[in-house]
Design a protein around this motif. Structure first.
Motif, PDB file in Angstrom:
ATOM      1  N   VAL A   1      95.286   0.943  -1.518  1.00 59.27           N
ATOM      2  CA  VAL A   1      93.986   0.278  -1.429  1.00 59.27           C
ATOM      3  C   VAL A   1      93.542   0.182   0.030  1.00 59.27           C
ATOM      4  CG1 VAL A   1      92.787  -1.915  -1.786  1.00 59.27           C
ATOM      5  CG2 VAL A   1      94.337  -1.022  -3.557  1.00 59.27           C
ATOM      6  N   ALA A   2      94.441  -0.272   0.903  1.00 61.13           N
ATOM      7  CA  ALA A   2      94.112  -0.432   2.320  1.00 61.13           C
ATOM      8  C   ALA A   2      93.747   0.902   2.962  1.00 61.13           C
ATOM      9  CB  ALA A   2      95.280  -1.081   3.061  1.00 61.13           C
ATOM     10  N   GLU A   3      94.494   1.955   2.631  1.00 57.73           N
ATOM     11  CA  GLU A   3      94.221   3.276   3.201  1.00 57.73           C
ATOM     12  C   GLU A   3      92.856   3.791   2.770  1.00 57.73           C
ATOM     13  OE1 GLU A   3      98.827   4.969   3.533  1.00 57.73           O
ATOM     14  OE2 GLU A   3      97.682   5.182   1.668  1.00 57.73           O
ATOM     15  N   ASN A   4      92.459   3.507   1.527  1.00 53.15           N
ATOM     16  CA  ASN A   4      91.143   3.911   1.050  1.00 53.15           C
ATOM     17  C   ASN A   4      90.029   3.178   1.779  1.00 53.15           C
ATOM     18  OD1 ASN A   4      90.650   5.769  -1.516  1.00 53.15           O
ATOM     19  ND2 ASN A   4      92.700   4.871  -1.729  1.00 53.15           N
ATOM     20  N   ILE A   5      90.212   1.916   2.020  1.00 50.76           N
ATOM     21  CA  ILE A   5      89.149   1.114   2.644  1.00 50.76           C
ATOM     22  C   ILE A   5      88.941   1.489   4.108  1.00 50.76           C
ATOM     23  CG2 ILE A   5      88.567  -1.230   3.425  1.00 50.76           C
ATOM     24  CD1 ILE A   5      89.617  -2.256   0.770  1.00 50.76           C
ATOM     25  N   TRP A   6      90.024   1.740   4.832  1.00 51.73           N
ATOM     26  CA  TRP A   6      89.905   1.921   6.288  1.00 51.73           C
ATOM     27  C   TRP A   6      90.074   3.378   6.724  1.00 51.73           C
ATOM     28  CZ3 TRP A   6      87.808  -2.244   8.136  1.00 51.73           C
ATOM     29  CH2 TRP A   6      88.082  -3.478   7.543  1.00 51.73           C
ATOM     30  N   ILE A   7      89.958   4.318   5.790  1.00 49.90           N
ATOM     31  CA  ILE A   7      90.130   5.723   6.158  1.00 49.90           C
ATOM     32  C   ILE A   7      89.157   6.107   7.268  1.00 49.90           C
ATOM     33  CG2 ILE A   7      88.551   6.564   4.343  1.00 49.90           C
ATOM     34  CD1 ILE A   7      90.551   8.938   4.024  1.00 49.90           C
ATOM     35  N   ARG A   8      89.688   6.821   8.267  1.00 42.24           N
ATOM     36  CA  ARG A   8      88.976   7.215   9.500  1.00 42.24           C
ATOM     37  C   ARG A   8      88.742   6.046  10.451  1.00 42.24           C
ATOM     38  NH1 ARG A   8      84.379   8.600   9.888  1.00 42.24           N
ATOM     39  NH2 ARG A   8      84.519  10.210  11.457  1.00 42.24           N
TER      40      ARG A   8
ATOM     41  N   THR B   1      92.831  -5.856   5.360  1.00 44.06           N
ATOM     42  CA  THR B   1      92.381  -5.776   3.966  1.00 44.06           C
ATOM     43  C   THR B   1      92.483  -7.130   3.288  1.00 44.06           C
ATOM     44  OG1 THR B   1      93.192  -3.496   3.901  1.00 44.06           O
ATOM     45  CG2 THR B   1      92.676  -4.543   1.801  1.00 44.06           C
ATOM     46  N   ARG B   2      93.583  -7.841   3.527  1.00 39.80           N
ATOM     47  CA  ARG B   2      93.741  -9.176   2.926  1.00 39.80           C
ATOM     48  C   ARG B   2      92.644 -10.117   3.417  1.00 39.80           C
ATOM     49  NH1 ARG B   2      99.254  -8.013   4.151  1.00 39.80           N
ATOM     50  NH2 ARG B   2     100.409  -7.487   2.236  1.00 39.80           N
TER      51      ARG B   2
ATOM     52  N   GLN C   1      91.227 -10.358  -5.818  1.00 36.54           N
ATOM     53  CA  GLN C   1      92.676 -10.516  -6.000  1.00 36.54           C
ATOM     54  C   GLN C   1      93.324  -9.171  -6.311  1.00 36.54           C
ATOM     55  OE1 GLN C   1      93.817 -13.619  -5.397  1.00 36.54           O
ATOM     56  NE2 GLN C   1      91.690 -14.262  -5.116  1.00 36.54           N
ATOM     57  N   ILE C   2      93.495  -8.326  -5.299  1.00 35.11           N
ATOM     58  CA  ILE C   2      94.125  -7.016  -5.468  1.00 35.11           C
ATOM     59  C   ILE C   2      95.113  -6.810  -4.317  1.00 35.11           C
ATOM     60  CG2 ILE C   2      93.760  -4.514  -5.589  1.00 35.11           C
ATOM     61  CD1 ILE C   2      90.964  -5.038  -6.627  1.00 35.11           C
ATOM     62  N   ASP C   3      96.275  -6.258  -4.614  1.00 33.81           N
ATOM     63  CA  ASP C   3      97.296  -5.998  -3.599  1.00 33.81           C
ATOM     64  C   ASP C   3      96.848  -4.841  -2.693  1.00 33.81           C
ATOM     65  OD1 ASP C   3      99.524  -5.540  -2.065  1.00 33.81           O
ATOM     66  OD2 ASP C   3     100.850  -5.019  -3.750  1.00 33.81           O
ATOM     67  N   PRO C   4      96.696  -5.061  -1.379  1.00 37.45           N
ATOM     68  CA  PRO C   4      96.275  -3.986  -0.473  1.00 37.45           C
ATOM     69  C   PRO C   4      97.227  -2.791  -0.448  1.00 37.45           C
ATOM     70  CG  PRO C   4      96.092  -6.123   0.600  1.00 37.45           C
ATOM     71  CD  PRO C   4      96.843  -6.341  -0.670  1.00 37.45           C
ATOM     72  N   LEU C   5      98.490  -3.008  -0.842  1.00 34.73           N
ATOM     73  CA  LEU C   5      99.481  -1.929  -0.784  1.00 34.73           C
ATOM     74  C   LEU C   5      99.628  -1.186  -2.106  1.00 34.73           C
ATOM     75  CD1 LEU C   5     102.259  -3.712   1.331  1.00 34.73           C
ATOM     76  CD2 LEU C   5     100.367  -2.274   2.107  1.00 34.73           C
TER      77      LEU C   5
END
Length: 511
Positions: free
Chosen positions: A113-120, A139-140, A149-153
C-alpha cells in the motif's frame, strides 16, 4: 449529514477564494470515427464540489482525462488559477496541482500500500536507498488524517476492491493538489464507506480544494455536490446549482427524454427450478448456502460488500472450486469444475470487474462480444460462421445502444459503461438459460440502466432464470421476485418481493 460548524467553515473559505480555479473553453477532441467533445466548456470554483453528469459516452471521462493530462485536446483553452496552461502528460498535470482518481483502478497489485501511494516520491536515506520505515510512517499519518484503517505494509493484491478504492483516494489526496477529479469513486463502496468518503470530501472542500465529481448516482449529487454540469453526446448542456433542480430535471437534461420507469419489472410465468444450490461452502469465504432459482424468476442477491455474494456466484459458475455442496441444473447434479462446464449447462456470468476479469482490452468490440458464442451454434467442422456472428454482434450493438464508431474499435477506447454493455452482449449471444449478473449496471448511466432493466425483465419473461447481484437496494427491490441476503459469508434470509423493503434487507445484511 454535514454539521453546521463544517458548513460555516466551508462558507467562510468559499467567500475568500477567487471566482474560478479551473476554466475550460472551446475544447474539442476527436478519435477515429467519433467526435468525443465538441466546443465544451467547464468551470470549477475552489472550495466546491462540481458534479459532472451525462450518459455513457457523453464525454465526461474524456474531458477529465484532458484536464488530467492523459489526452491532448485538438483545440480549446485550459486556464488554471487564471493562467493558460498546456498539460504535457499526467505528471505535468500533477505538478501543476491536478490529481485524478480514475474509474478503473490502476494500483500495482504486487507492491505494498505504501509503495503504491508514494511511488516516484519515496523518502530516501543519505545513500539514495528507499527508507521503507519512513514511508510506512508517512502512510500511517496520511491514513490517520483520513481515518482509513488499512495496513500500509499489506500487498494490494490481498485487499478488497473497496479498500483499493480508498487507497486511490488517499494517494490523490497525498499530492496536496488544488484540483481533485473523482471518476465514479463510490462504485465499489458500501453505504458506510460512502459516508466516510463524503466526510473526506467535505474536509478537502473546507480547505479550498476544487473537486470534480463524476457519478451516475443521483442521491450522491444532492448529498455532496454544490453544483453540476450536464454533457450529452459530447456537447455541453448546462450548469446549475444542485439546490435549484430536481432529479427528474437532471435526467431530462442528460438523456433528452423522459425516463418514466426505472424498474420495468414485468410479470413472468414462474416455471420449474432450473438452478438448485444445496449447502454450498467455500472454507473461509462462505458457508452452507442453499437456494433455487426458477425459470422466469429474477433472484436477487443482496448484502454488504464482503458478504460473499460474488464468491457464491463465482463458485456456481466454476471460477472457484467450492469445498463442499451440490449444484443441480434441471434437477440433475452437475460437477462444475470450470466455466466451460457451466456454459455447457446453459449458464452465463457477467463479472463485476469488467477491467480485470471481463474485457480483453487490446481486442476489438466484435472480438470481445463474440468470444463466448464461438461454440457449436456458430462453428461447423471447425469453421466459424463469421457472417452470422457479425450480424448478431451488430444486432446486439443496436439493441444495447453501444456507442462505438464500429465493431472493430478496440474495447479499451470505449467508456466504462459501454464496455459493460459489450460484456452483457457477449453473454446474451450465448442464449443462456441461467444468467448470473454481478453488478450489471455499475457505471451505467440512468438511461442505459432503464434499458438494461427492461432487457433483464424480458429475459425472465422468456423463461431465463436470472440471478442478479447488486449493491443498489432500489435495483434489487425493483427487479427481484425474491431476494437472498448475505452477511459475512452466511445466508441470513430470503424475502419475497411483496414483503421486502430496504429496512428488512439492511437488518439481515448487518446481523
Amino acid at each position: 449529514m454535514i454539521s453546521e460548524q463544517t458548513k460555516r467553515a466551508i462558507d467562510r473559505v468559499q467567500a475568500q477564494l477567487p471566482e474560478a480555479i479551473l476554466e475550460i473553453e472551446g475544447i474539442r477532441k476527436e478519435f477515429p470515427g467519433v467526435v468525443a467533445l465538441d466546443d465544451v466548456q467547464f468551470r470549477l470554483r475552489p472550495g466546491t464540489v462540481h458534479a459532472l453528469m451525462g450518459e455513457n459516452g457523453a464525454g465526461k471521462s474524456t474531458l477529465m482525462k484532458i484536464i488530467a493530462g492523459v489526452y491532448t485536446p485538438d483545440r480549446g483553452t485550459i486556464r488554471l488559477q487564471g493562467e493558460v496552461v498546456k498539460l504535457n502528460g499526467p505528471l505535468d498535470a500533477l505538478e501543476k496541482g491536478i490529481a485524478m482518481i480514475h474509474q478503473e483502478l490502476a494500483l500495482m497489485p504486487y507492491m505494498t500500500v505504501a509503495e503504491n501511494i508514494w511511488i516516484r516520491r519515496e523518502p530516501r536515506n543519505m545513500f539514495g536507498v528507499i527508507n521503507h520505515t519512513q514511508m510506512a510512517a508517512m502512510t500511517r499519518a496520511l491514513f490517520e488524517r483520513l481515518n482509513i484503517q488499512i495496513d500500509p505494509l499489506a500487498e494490494v493484491r490481498f485487499l478488497t476492491v473497496a479498500q483499493r478504492q480508498m487507497i486511490e483516494i488517499a494517494k490523490a489526496v497525498s499530492y496536496e493538489s488544488s484540483v481533485l477529479i473523482m471518476d465514479e469513486p463510490t462504485s465499489a463502496l458500501t453505504e458506510t464507506e460512502v459516508e466516510h468518503l463524503f466526510t473526506i470530501i467535505r474536509d478537502l472542500r473546507a480547505r479550498g480544494i476544487g473537486i470534480v465529481y463524476i457519478t451516475h448516482k443521483m442521491n450522491e449529487l444532492f448529498e455532496i455536490a454544490d453544483e453540476f454540469s450536464v454533457f450529452r453526446d459530447g456537447k455541453y448542456v448546462g450548469t446549475h446549482a444542485s439546490s435549484d433542480v430536481t432529479r427528474d430535471d437532471i435526467i431530462r437534461m442528460m438523456v433528452g427524454r423522459e425516463i418514466t420507469n426505472m424498474f420495468p419489472k414485468e410479470d413472468a410465468v414462474i416455471g420449474k427450478p432450473l438452478l438448485q444450490v444445496e449447502h454450498l461452502t467455500l472454507d473461509g469465504v462462505f458457508h452452507d448456502i442453499s437456494f433455487e432459482v426458477h425459470a422466469g424468476e429474477i433472484f436477487g442477491l443482496a448484502g454488504l460488500v464482503g458478504s460473499g455474494r460474488s464468491n457464491v456466484a463465482e463458485a456456481i459458475f466454476g471460477m472457484t472450486a467450492a469445498t463442499s455442496g451440490v449444484i443441480r441444473v434441471d434437477g440433475q447434479e452437475v460437477a462444475i469444475t470450470d466455466p466451460a462446464v457451466a456454459m455447457r449447462q446453459g449458464m452465463a456470468f457477467l463479472t463485476e470487474d469488467r477491467k480485470d476479469t471481463g474485457c480483453f482490452l487490446p481486442l476489438s468490440v466484435r472480438e470481445n462480444m463474440q468470444v463466448a458464442a464461438l461454440r457449436d451454434q456458430h462453428v461447423h467442422l471447425g469453421v466459424v460462421a463469421q457472417t452470422a456472428v457479425d450480424k448478431r454482434c451488430a444486432e446486439m450493438k443496436a439493441a444495447l445502444r453501444i456507442k462505438t464508431p464500429d465493431l472493430e474499435e478496440r474495447i479499451e477506447n470505449l467508456s466504462g459503461g459501454n464496455q459493460q454493455k459489450v460484456l452483457l452482449a457477449r453473454w446474451l449471444m450465448t442464449k443462456p438459460r441461467i444468467l448470473i449478473l454481478d453488478e450489471p449496471t455499475r457505471g451505467i448511466d440512468v438511461g442505459a440502466k432503464a434499458e438494461i432493466h427492461r432487457l433483464i425483465s424480458q429475459l425472465a419473461k422468456d423463461g431465463v432464470a436470472v440471478v442478479m447481484i447488486s449493491s443498489e437496494l432500489p435495483e434489487v427491490l425493483g427487479m427481484s421476485d425474491r431476494i437472498m441476503v448475505m452477511h459475512e459469508g452466511h445466508m441470513t434470509g430470503i424475502l419475497d418481493r411483496a414483503e421486502a423493503d430496504q429496512v428488512k434487507i439492511m437488518e439481515l445484511a448487518a446481523r
